[in-house]
Design a protein around this motif. Structure first.
Motif, PDB file in Angstrom:
ATOM      1  N   ASP A  27      -1.815   0.736   0.170  1.00  0.00           N
ATOM      2  CA  ASP A  27       0.596   0.724  -0.349  1.00  0.00           C
ATOM      3  C   ASP A  27       0.018   0.492  -1.831  1.00  0.00           C
ATOM      4  N   PRO A  28       1.467   1.029  -2.313  1.00  0.00           N
ATOM      5  CA  PRO A  28       1.628   0.165  -3.878  1.00  0.00           C
ATOM      6  C   PRO A  28       2.612  -0.803  -3.934  1.00  0.00           C
ATOM      7  N   GLN A  29       3.201  -0.103  -3.360  1.00  0.00           N
ATOM      8  CA  GLN A  29       4.485  -1.717  -3.337  1.00  0.00           C
ATOM      9  C   GLN A  29       3.695  -2.018  -2.254  1.00  0.00           C
ATOM     10  N   LEU A  30       3.134  -2.433  -0.738  1.00  0.00           N
ATOM     11  CA  LEU A  30       2.655  -3.564  -0.676  1.00  0.00           C
ATOM     12  C   LEU A  30       2.024  -4.810  -1.465  1.00  0.00           C
ATOM     13  N   ALA A  32       1.669  -4.864  -4.904  1.00  0.00           N
ATOM     14  CA  ALA A  32       2.757  -5.031  -5.936  1.00  0.00           C
ATOM     15  C   ALA A  32       2.976  -6.869  -4.681  1.00  0.00           C
ATOM     16  N   ASP A  33       3.601  -6.278  -3.448  1.00  0.00           N
ATOM     17  CA  ASP A  33       4.075  -7.626  -3.247  1.00  0.00           C
ATOM     18  C   ASP A  33       3.719  -9.061  -3.315  1.00  0.00           C
TER      19      ASP A  33
END
Length: 147
Positions: A27-30, A32-33
């Motif tokens: 998951d790109p958002q996870l 990045a986080d």
């Protein structure tokens, strides 16, 4: 077998820990986080370094790696990290061996922060023996340099 019971490796439904992490980080958002949290943690380590060993650890280096860069044995690095006093040139060499991008000492005189550039002490400029080693003044409230 119920949902509450763990599934043994090799059985249907079992997911290895690293595989699960890979799934989550897809998951790109996870991802990045997680990367941002890791970068923040590394920065906090660097900012809050209280001794030479903490600086080395923030650089993610071992004593052996620093020793190789300095051309000394690991025991010498251990002794450096436990010393109460050392030459500024020795401090500069150690910091550069940890891949520091620069090294300086900040002093506060009459409410003004003044940075002493250690590289200028270690490698004085050839053009003039009187060249200033004080590189900039820093406003303590703003954290910005001024002349």
């Amino acid at each position: 077998m119920t949902d509450d019971q763990p599934v043994a490796p090799g059985q249907p439904g079992f997911v290895r820990g690293n595989e699960r992490l890979d799934q989550l980080l897809a998951d790109p958002q996870l991802a990045a986080d997680v990367a941002a949290a890791h970068a923040d943690a590394e920065e906090m380590d660097r900012v809050n370094a209280m001794n030479l060993a903490m600086i080395r650890k923030a650089a993610q280096m071992t004593q052996v790696e620093v020793a190789r860069k300095l051309g000394v044995g690991q025991g010498v690095v251990s002794r450096l990290e436990h010393r109460d006093d050392m030459l500024l040139s020795t401090l500069y060499d150690y910091l550069m061996a940890t891949s520091a991008e620069g090294a300086g000492i900040v002093v506060i005189l009459h409410g003004h922060w003044i940075e002493l550039d250690l590289s200028r002490l270690r490698n004085p400029p050839k053009q003039s023996a009187l060249a200033p080693i004080f590189t900039k003044r820093i406003d303590p409230q703003l954290g910005q340099a001024y002349s």
